[in-house]
Design an enzyme around this catalytic site. Sequence first.
Site, PDB file in Angstrom:
ATOM      1  CB  CYS A  94      25.758   5.463 -14.810  1.00 39.47           C
ATOM      2  SG  CYS A  94      23.997   5.637 -15.103  1.00 39.47           S
ATOM      3  NE  ARG A 128      16.380   2.437 -16.298  1.00 36.05           N
ATOM      4  CZ  ARG A 128      16.951   2.726 -15.132  1.00 36.05           C
ATOM      5  NH1 ARG A 128      16.201   3.003 -14.077  1.00 36.05           N
ATOM      6  NH2 ARG A 128      18.268   2.783 -14.994  1.00 36.05           N
ATOM      7  CG  HIS A 195      26.562   2.220 -18.403  1.00 33.39           C
ATOM      8  ND1 HIS A 195      27.112   1.835 -17.199  1.00 33.39           N
ATOM      9  CD2 HIS A 195      25.424   2.901 -18.093  1.00 33.39           C
ATOM     10  CE1 HIS A 195      26.332   2.277 -16.225  1.00 33.39           C
ATOM     11  NE2 HIS A 195      25.319   2.916 -16.735  1.00 33.39           N
TER      12      HIS A 195
HETATM   13  N1  GLN Z   1      20.156   3.964 -10.638  1.00 28.53           N
HETATM   14  C1  GLN Z   1      20.542   5.128 -11.378  1.00 28.53           C
HETATM   15  C2  GLN Z   1      19.463   5.589 -12.361  1.00 28.53           C
HETATM   16  O1  GLN Z   1      18.625   4.882 -12.656  1.00 28.53           O
HETATM   17  C3  GLN Z   1      21.839   4.827 -12.131  1.00 28.53           C
HETATM   18  C4  GLN Z   1      21.670   3.749 -13.157  1.00 28.53           C
HETATM   19  C5  GLN Z   1      23.004   3.281 -13.752  1.00 28.53           C
HETATM   20  O2  GLN Z   1      24.078   3.303 -13.146  1.00 28.53           O
HETATM   21  N2  GLN Z   1      22.934   2.798 -14.991  1.00 28.53           N
HETATM   22  O3  GLN Z   1      19.527   6.662 -12.853  1.00 28.53           O
END
Ligand code: GLN
Length: 250
Positions: A94, A128, A195
Amino acid sequence: MSRIVVGHLFPDYLNIYADRGNIAVFARRAAWRRHELEVRPLGLGDEIRPGEHDLYYIGGGQDREQALIAPALEAFGEPLRAAIDGGAALLAVCGGYQLLGRFYRDRSGDELPGAGLFPLHTVAGERRMIGDVLLECELDPGLRRTLAGFENHAGRTFLDEGAKPLGRVLAGFGNDGESGYEGCRAGRALGTYLHGPLLPRNPWLADWLLAQAIAHRTGKPPTFEPLPDEFEAAAHDVSAARAYARGGRY
Ligand code: GLN
């Protein structure tokens, strides 16, 4: 008994959604095959010497943490590329995956420099992309396997023309919610949005990376004895079912 040296990049900044758990899986599965895993943190002020590490690992993080370490990670770009060209393996998750591309334009519009290991760039979107994900991968020609995990990112990642994804999305958003692909592969270096942590529910990937790391040290990937992975397989199936049930929907 051989030793596998792991370079854990920015462990104090990039470690969300239990990403550190991936290191524990590497350590246990290596030990069950009588290999010792030596984990060396790599952060601000440290140096990467190609050949010293067999496997690199970097976890995920919020935009704030990414901004704090991006210049230092960018400075690791050249030696890291040389280390991977030299046969070391790598797993990036990520936020770490995003910063191993050319740049990440975050939600504030700031462009964070990347290490330029992966042929891609990332731009944060409004919504998101959150939920369970299931991919189909073919790291070894002709051998298709699935990867199940959890994604939570604003970033939309765009692979360059000709770049190799890690896998095809069966359920979930993946790199950008549209291309149908997830992650990126550059030789023994793998990047993903997954993740969970990723490896407890996908032990075959842990073994694949460990074998590449041992090949870096010995010249030849070992053939590992299979382990009794019933719990891991059950966790994979639960995650896969959740991905089919609701992955990829806002
Ligand atoms: N901050 C980055 C995003 O929002 C990565 C997020 C993460 O590592 N889960 O895309």
